[in-house]
Structures are given as C-alpha cells and as structure tokens.
Write a protein that holds these residues in place. Structure first.
Motif, short mmCIF file in Angstrom:
data_model
loop_
_atom_site.label_atom_id
_atom_site.label_comp_id
_atom_site.label_asym_id
_atom_site.label_seq_id
_atom_site.Cartn_x
_atom_site.Cartn_y
_atom_site.Cartn_z
N GLN A 57 42.33 50.52 52.53
CA GLN A 57 41.74 51.49 52.27
C GLN A 57 41.95 50.77 50.73
N LYS A 58 43.38 50.74 50.64
CA LYS A 58 44.13 50.07 48.97
C LYS A 58 43.91 49.06 49.26
N LEU A 59 44.18 48.51 50.18
CA LEU A 59 43.72 46.24 49.90
C LEU A 59 42.71 46.32 49.46
N GLU A 60 41.33 47.11 49.96
CA GLU A 60 39.81 46.78 49.82
C GLU A 60 39.46 47.26 48.34
N ALA A 61 40.69 48.35 48.15
CA ALA A 61 40.24 48.97 46.38
C ALA A 61 41.03 47.67 45.63
N THR A 62 42.09 47.35 45.78
CA THR A 62 42.40 46.23 44.92
C THR A 62 41.70 45.02 44.75
N PHE A 63 41.36 44.50 46.01
CA PHE A 63 39.89 43.39 45.96
C PHE A 63 39.09 43.73 44.74
N LEU A 64 38.20 44.79 45.41
CA LEU A 64 36.97 45.22 44.69
C LEU A 64 37.68 45.23 43.29
N SER A 65 38.55 46.05 42.61
CA SER A 65 39.28 45.55 41.43
C SER A 65 38.87 44.59 40.43
N GLU A 66 39.84 43.66 41.07
CA GLU A 66 39.53 42.20 40.75
C GLU A 66 38.01 41.82 40.61
N ALA A 100 33.21 40.51 37.31
CA ALA A 100 32.13 40.47 36.70
C ALA A 100 31.44 41.50 34.68
N GLY A 101 32.87 41.52 35.48
CA GLY A 101 32.77 42.05 33.50
C GLY A 101 33.00 43.84 33.19
N LEU A 102 33.11 43.97 34.64
CA LEU A 102 32.97 45.94 34.39
C LEU A 102 34.13 46.18 33.63
N GLY A 103 34.08 47.37 32.48
CA GLY A 103 34.88 47.39 31.41
C GLY A 103 35.67 45.82 30.23
N GLY A 147 41.66 50.09 22.17
CA GLY A 147 42.40 51.33 22.59
C GLY A 147 41.34 50.91 24.17
N GLU A 148 40.21 50.70 24.24
CA GLU A 148 39.58 50.62 24.90
C GLU A 148 39.82 49.57 26.19
N ASP A 149 40.30 48.95 24.80
CA ASP A 149 40.51 47.04 26.06
C ASP A 149 41.85 47.55 27.20
N GLN A 150 42.61 48.73 26.25
CA GLN A 150 43.98 48.83 27.02
C GLN A 150 44.38 49.06 28.43
N PHE A 151 42.91 50.59 28.03
CA PHE A 151 42.75 51.57 29.16
C PHE A 151 41.46 50.87 30.28
N ALA A 152 40.95 49.56 29.90
CA ALA A 152 39.78 49.72 31.30
C ALA A 152 40.22 49.11 32.58
N SER A 153 41.14 48.62 32.51
CA SER A 153 41.60 48.50 33.59
C SER A 153 42.01 50.09 34.63
N PHE A 154 42.35 50.97 34.66
CA PHE A 154 42.01 52.13 34.83
C PHE A 154 40.64 52.77 35.34
N LEU A 155 39.97 52.37 33.80
CA LEU A 155 38.81 53.05 34.77
C LEU A 155 37.80 52.03 35.84
N GLU A 157 39.77 53.14 38.63
CA GLU A 157 38.66 54.12 40.01
C GLU A 157 37.49 53.46 40.58
N HIS A 158 36.69 53.41 39.54
CA HIS A 158 35.77 52.75 40.23
C HIS A 158 36.22 52.46 41.33
N ALA A 159 36.63 51.36 41.82
CA ALA A 159 37.38 50.00 42.84
C ALA A 159 37.34 51.27 44.05
N LYS A 160 38.40 52.17 43.71
CA LYS A 160 38.66 53.17 44.84
C LYS A 160 37.46 54.68 45.03
N ALA A 161 37.18 54.25 43.97
CA ALA A 161 35.76 55.53 45.18
C ALA A 161 34.89 54.64 45.69
N ILE A 162 34.89 53.14 45.37
CA ILE A 162 34.10 52.72 45.82
C ILE A 162 34.29 52.71 47.38
#
Length: 90
Positions: A24-33, A38-41, A52-60, A63-68
């Motif tokens: 599941q962690k591997l899938e979340a990492t793949f989905l994050s990339e 796709a331009g999310l964040g 600040g938004e640029d720096q923290f966009a990866s965290f959001l 989290e989206h990828a982990k939820a998916i």
C-alpha cells in the motif's frame, strides 16, 4: 488506514499484514508521483500562496495519494502484495 494484527496473531498473519502495508505504501508513492505529474498541488498563477504553498504542496499530494491507496487505489497494491507474498512463500 493500516490494520495492525495483535501480537498474539499467528506469525503468518503478521507477515501477510506487513506485506500488505508495504504494498500500500508503494502504491501511495506511485500515486503521489502521478498526481504530481497531473499538476495537483501546483500553485495557481494569479492567486498562489507564495513559497509556503509551494513548499507544503507535496505533503498535501502525499496525503491524497495515501487516502486513494487506502480506499483501494488503482489495484497496484493488490498486485504488489500478491507478488511479494508469492516470493515470501517460496
């Protein structure tokens, strides 16, 4: 959401759950990339939150990828789990 087997669970069940978590962690990492590509964040041109938004966009995005992935994702975690389990059983 990760389900951790109780310490009294059989070792095979604990190993299986650990493999599921890794898959599941591997899938979340793949989905994050994929979401990044796709331009999310990405900061909007005119109304961005600055550096600040640029720096923290990866965290959001992470989290989206982990939820998916936690809700079934694209099926990659299940495929990875089956491959890992097959190798562990050999």
């Amino acid at each position: 959401m990760q389900i951790t087997p109780s310490p009294s669970a059989p070792p095979a069940q604990q190993r299986e759950q650990a493999l599921r978590d890794v898959a599941q962690k591997l899938e979340a990492t793949f989905l994050s990339e994929m979401l990044k590509s796709a331009g999310l964040g990405k900061t909007p041109e005119g109304f961005g939150g600055g550096s600040g938004e640029d720096q923290f966009a990866s965290f959001l995005r992470d989290e989206h990828a982990k939820a998916i992935a936690a809700r079934g994702g694209i099926g990659l975690a299940e495929t990875l789990f089956n491959a890992l389990k097959g190798r562990a059983d050999d």
